[in-house]
Design an enzyme around this catalytic site. Structure first.
Site, PDB file in Angstrom:
ATOM      1  N   HIS A 151       0.823  -1.357   0.120  1.00  0.00           N
ATOM      2  CA  HIS A 151      -0.159  -0.207  -0.030  1.00  0.00           C
ATOM      3  C   HIS A 151       0.898   1.144  -0.104  1.00  0.00           C
ATOM      4  O   HIS A 151       1.934   1.282   0.632  1.00  0.00           O
ATOM      5  CB  HIS A 151      -1.027  -0.115   1.245  1.00  0.00           C
ATOM      6  CG  HIS A 151      -2.059   0.911   1.200  1.00  0.00           C
ATOM      7  ND1 HIS A 151      -1.658   2.359   1.491  1.00  0.00           N
ATOM      8  CD2 HIS A 151      -3.479   0.623   0.797  1.00  0.00           C
ATOM      9  CE1 HIS A 151      -3.090   2.783   1.039  1.00  0.00           C
ATOM     10  NE2 HIS A 151      -3.956   2.214   0.835  1.00  0.00           N
ATOM     11  N   ASP A 175      -7.851  -4.166  -0.770  1.00  0.00           N
ATOM     12  CA  ASP A 175      -8.286  -4.332  -2.197  1.00  0.00           C
ATOM     13  C   ASP A 175      -8.435  -5.732  -2.461  1.00  0.00           C
ATOM     14  O   ASP A 175      -9.236  -6.055  -3.077  1.00  0.00           O
ATOM     15  CB  ASP A 175      -7.643  -3.439  -3.006  1.00  0.00           C
ATOM     16  CG  ASP A 175      -7.881  -2.028  -2.562  1.00  0.00           C
ATOM     17  OD1 ASP A 175      -9.069  -1.522  -2.571  1.00  0.00           O
ATOM     18  OD2 ASP A 175      -6.788  -1.380  -2.315  1.00  0.00           O
TER      19      ASP A 175
END
Length: 437
Positions: free
Chosen positions: A311, A371
């Site tokens: 991330h 995600d």
């Protein structure tokens, strides 16, 4: 005697001039240097592409520490909210800075429930789109169009107006999202049901048919509510900053949120979970096994990357992924073997297993992020790929409107006007076209 303010001194070596810049200490997080007087006193701008080292505002809504993997709404750890709260209660927290009392929650829930219906004229607005229009394109247009329906006596500095606008937006987003799906699939619009909860209502409006009874799966309802809590806000990301910038001109809230939806639509922001599913499809349809793609991801000369790993903000781990991982595995078990997506699910589980045991990924903190899991969950629930970002927008709408409302109330707020580092041509004279070489 007043306490001496903390400052840092910046000296221009070419002129010998110096300036003392105040240090602002947040309640939590990184100290911030106030550079507002830098231009007026020394004649300099700062250069910070992407604003990665610049605080554009003060905020009390969300705290994020990417190094430590911390996410808090109003000081409450996301782990506690995900386990013990629900999406509407989190909405109240983001808007008001405090969790509601039982009475406050009942009133808030009632306000949201009885604003879920859309104006009948908006039906005709939907019909103006092509049948194959992307649901996000519809979302951008319809949310912006709400400003044409709720414009009377508009005064952004009127607390009552803002209160109504905020509630209308949160209430109507599931209806708009569901109708975007139904229009694209040629299905009749389904009206919201006031006896259903927020996530339950969305699933009912999305998947029910007028010819038979539809009861949303309670497991799906719980999973969707969790996804929405985890995506409700994420500090000053691209779409939230877009909402603040659009709203800084005192644009109405519906237009400002529409701008945020447009920003979220970009694949680098809201399309990450969609990219995960596309990657899984490519792997399943290829003649190669999972270890082959793991090795490709580790090869510096190969452009292939594992989608849904690592991330930009979280350098340790994504706390939302830790929370949602268990739900993802439970949902896959709930759906059971024989699903049309079973091979995709098995591939995702195998990628996760190998990566979590591989020193290459572990040493670089390349863990599955939110995600990776949310895309699998949405697909297992039957939500199509082009609706993934719509779910994200529906979830994030409360964060956007909370930041918009906070900005309108902020006496320090100014119309956004970033500066630039100009590297174009020097001044020159215009040359007639027949004299140009």
């Amino acid at each position: 005697m007043s306490e001496k303010k903390e400052t840092v001194t910046l000296t221009d070596n070419s002129t010998g001039e110096s300036i003392e810049l105040p240090i602002i200490r947040p309640t939590n997080g990184i100290p911030t240097i106030d550079v507002r007087s830098l231009y007026s006193q020394l004649g300099y701008f700062t250069f910070d592409p992407g604003f990665v080292s610049t605080a554009s505002c003060r905020s009390k809504i969300t705290f994020l520490d990417g190094e430590q993997g911390i996410l808090q709404y109003g000081g409450y750890p996301i782990e506690q909210l995900a386990e013990q709260s629900n999406y509407l209660e989190v909405c109240y927290l983001l808007l008001h800075g405090e969790l509601p009392s039982a009475e406050e929650y009942a009133e808030f829930k009632n306000d949201i429930t009885y604003h879920t219906a859309l104006h009948e004229a908006l039906k005709r607005f939907f019909s103006g789109f092509r049948r194959d229009a992307h649901p996000m394109a519809i979302m951008v247009g319809v949310v912006g169009a709400l400003s044409a329906f709720y414009h009377k006596h508009k005064n952004l500095h009127d607390e009552d107006y803002r209160h109504k606008a905020v509630h209308r937006l949160i209430a109507k987003m599931p209806t708009i999202a569901a109708w975007s799906y139904r229009y694209a699939n040629g299905l009749p619009f389904t009206y919201p049901q006031n006896h259903l909860g927020y996530a339950e209502n969305f699933l009912h409006m999305t998947f029910s048919l007028p010819t038979e009874e539809y009861v949303p799966d309670p497991f799906f309802v719980k999973a969707l509510d969790l996804i929405m809590i985890l995506h409700a806000d994420h500090e000053q990301n691209a779409s939230t900053s877009t909402v603040r910038l659009a709203g800084s001109s005192e644009s109405n809230p519906f237009a400002s949120i529409s701008a945020g939806i447009a920003s979220l639509w970009g694949p680098a922001h809201g399309g990450a979970n969609e990219a995960v599913i596309k990657m899984l499809v490519d792997i399943v349809e290829s003649d190669n096994d999972v270890p082959y793609y793991i090795n490709r991801a580790k090869d510096k000369e190969d452009r292939f990357r594992l989608m849904g790993f690592g991330h930009r903000v979280y350098k340790n781990h994504d706390p939302r992924a830790t929370i949602i991982r268990e739900t993802c595995h439970q949902l896959l078990e709930h759906v059971g073997k024989g699903s049309e997506y079973q091979e995709l699910f098995d591939t995702a589980v195998e990628i996760e297993r190998i990566a979590l045991e591989d020193d290459y990924f572990v040493s670089r903190n390349l863990y599955p992020n939110v995600d990776f899991y949310s895309g699998i969950i949405l697909l297992a629930m039957g939500i199509p790929l082009n609706m993934f970002t719509v779910i994200f927008a529906m979830s994030r709408s409360v964060g956007w409107i909370s930041h918009w409302n906070e900005m309108i109330n902020d006496p320090e707020s100014k119309i956004g006007r970033p500066r630039q580092l100009y590297e174009g041509a020097l001044p020159r004279d215009f040359v007639e076209i027949d004299q140009r070489s």
